[in-house]
Motif scaffolding. Structure first.
Motif, PDB file in Angstrom:
ATOM      1  N   ILE A  92     100.112 107.609  47.414  1.00  0.00           N
ATOM      2  CA  ILE A  92      99.468 106.295  46.358  1.00  0.00           C
ATOM      3  C   ILE A  92     100.034 106.552  45.108  1.00  0.00           C
ATOM      4  O   ILE A  92      99.412 107.696  44.047  1.00  0.00           O
ATOM      5  CB  ILE A  92      98.392 106.284  46.358  1.00  0.00           C
ATOM      6  CG1 ILE A  92      97.981 105.908  48.264  1.00  0.00           C
ATOM      7  CG2 ILE A  92      97.724 104.668  45.881  1.00  0.00           C
ATOM      8  CD1 ILE A  92      99.125 104.493  48.765  1.00  0.00           C
ATOM      9  N   CYS A 143     102.458 101.759  47.695  1.00  0.00           N
ATOM     10  CA  CYS A 143     102.640 102.904  47.974  1.00  0.00           C
ATOM     11  C   CYS A 143     103.581 103.785  48.081  1.00  0.00           C
ATOM     12  O   CYS A 143     104.847 103.095  48.559  1.00  0.00           O
ATOM     13  CB  CYS A 143     102.103 102.356  49.095  1.00  0.00           C
ATOM     14  SG  CYS A 143     102.092 103.047  50.693  1.00  0.00           S
ATOM     15  N   GLN A 160      95.392  95.214  47.518  1.00  0.00           N
ATOM     16  CA  GLN A 160      94.619  95.878  48.885  1.00  0.00           C
ATOM     17  C   GLN A 160      93.894  96.989  48.106  1.00  0.00           C
ATOM     18  O   GLN A 160      93.019  97.902  48.943  1.00  0.00           O
ATOM     19  CB  GLN A 160      95.414  96.180  49.784  1.00  0.00           C
ATOM     20  CG  GLN A 160      95.550  95.186  50.295  1.00  0.00           C
ATOM     21  CD  GLN A 160      97.313  94.579  50.393  1.00  0.00           C
ATOM     22  OE1 GLN A 160      98.252  95.608  49.838  1.00  0.00           O
ATOM     23  NE2 GLN A 160      98.310  93.432  49.832  1.00  0.00           N
ATOM     24  N   SER A 161      94.115  97.417  46.926  1.00  0.00           N
ATOM     25  CA  SER A 161      93.131  99.087  46.260  1.00  0.00           C
ATOM     26  C   SER A 161      92.340  98.410  45.306  1.00  0.00           C
ATOM     27  O   SER A 161      92.481  97.037  44.683  1.00  0.00           O
ATOM     28  CB  SER A 161      94.653  98.869  45.939  1.00  0.00           C
ATOM     29  OG  SER A 161      95.935  99.588  46.362  1.00  0.00           O
ATOM     30  N   TYR A 202      93.655 103.346  47.690  1.00  0.00           N
ATOM     31  CA  TYR A 202      93.993 102.127  48.605  1.00  0.00           C
ATOM     32  C   TYR A 202      94.388 102.625  50.015  1.00  0.00           C
ATOM     33  O   TYR A 202      94.494 104.073  50.759  1.00  0.00           O
ATOM     34  CB  TYR A 202      95.562 101.856  48.206  1.00  0.00           C
ATOM     35  CG  TYR A 202      96.231 101.230  49.893  1.00  0.00           C
ATOM     36  CD1 TYR A 202      95.946  99.881  49.796  1.00  0.00           C
ATOM     37  CD2 TYR A 202      97.445 101.534  50.305  1.00  0.00           C
ATOM     38  CE1 TYR A 202      96.141  99.465  51.277  1.00  0.00           C
ATOM     39  CE2 TYR A 202      98.264 101.369  51.781  1.00  0.00           C
ATOM     40  CZ  TYR A 202      97.722 100.299  51.560  1.00  0.00           C
ATOM     41  OH  TYR A 202      98.627  99.254  52.142  1.00  0.00           O
TER      42      TYR A 202
END
Length: 279
Positions: free
Chosen positions: A114, A137, A146-147, A181
């Motif tokens: 990440i 990613c 989504q982090s 993440y």
């Protein structure tokens, strides 16, 4: 005679009742369960089995077997470094339980990298200029949405989560950030917030004068809205050479018609340049 026969039948029924209750109790299902259903083959993870009959824990009096080859476990735990699906059942007093299944595999997060990427490593500490972040990613997939983004707070016992992937500040200095993440944390990145430079503004009470040597423009200077006229040195930019010529004061006059460019200088820096026209 008939009365005696009825009494005997009733007595037999009463004697049989406890036996029926005991048999029903023994027929309660044997339940095998496990605390996990997935093991990481690279982490020496262990699954622990429990055997219950009704609400009673009967693990110690039971034996647990592999479904594949009917070989018993040594105890009530299982681990493996070989990927696959493993099934088990328990036996107690000849009674067989349900089947419990455990999957052994590699953690899909292993090897995931990440990276937190800012669009700049420097911003002005003016609460206006902002830096934007992205979370990447494995070097290609943008997973920002989504982090979670955090700012390191050395003055607190916890870091501060930012609800947006942008940041601005009025505090000069170095600010550190990291992203998370799927439980994996990126390396920290540093953003330098530089102190806002002073606003040095030169102005005049008039920008048009007569070229008679008497008509004049009075110059004034402000630094961050504070009058610093007396602290400044004023310069006329030579039209011929482009070099600055120091003026005697903040009063400008001319006997020659033309357009004259002037700026001021203080210890904090130089001002803007203004133009005064002598007609």
């Amino acid at each position: 005679m008939k009365m005696l026969l009825k009494i005997l039948i009733l007595a037999a029924a009463i004697v049989a009742l406890p036996g029926c209750n005991k048999e029903n109790k023994n027929q309660a299902p044997l339940i095998l369960s496990t605390d996990v259903t997935w093991l990481d083959c690279n982490q020496n993870d262990i699954a622990t089995f429990t055997v219950k009959q009704r609400t009673e824990d009967v693990t110690n009096s039971s034996e647990i077997f592999h479904v594949e080859n009917d070989t018993p476990l040594n105890g009530n735990t299982f681990s493996s470094t070989v990927e696959g699906i493993y099934s088990f059942y328990a036996v107690r007093n000849g009674e067989k339980s349900n089947t419990a299944t455990i999957t052994v595999g590699k953690n899909p997060l292993d090897g995931m990298e990440i990276t937190l990427i800012p669009d700049s490593d420097t911003i002005m500490a003016d609460n206006q200029e902002r830096v934007s972040f992205q979370v990447i990613c494995n070097g290609e997939e943008n997973v920002s949405s989504q982090s979670e983004l955090y700012r390191v707070d050395s003055l607190s016992d916890h870091d501060i989560r930012l609800m947006e992937f942008v940041y601005s500040t009025d505090k000069p200095g170095i600010h550190e950030f990291y992203a998370i993440y799927q439980g994996i944390q990126s390396e920290k990145v540093k953003i330098t917030a530089t102190e806002r430079p002073p606003q040095i503004v030169l102005s005049a009470d008039t920008y048009i004068i007569l070229a008679d040597g008497e008509s004049c423009a009075t110059l004034s200077l402000k630094i961050n809205e504070v009058d610093c006229t007396s602290e400044a040195t004023y310069y006329l930019i030579s039209e011929a050479s482009g070099e600055p010529i120091e003026l005697e004061s903040n009063i400008f006059t001319s006997k020659v018609p033309g357009k004259f460019k002037i700026y001021a200088s203080v210890s904090q820096g130089n001002s803007n340049t203004i133009e005064i026209e002598a007609q």
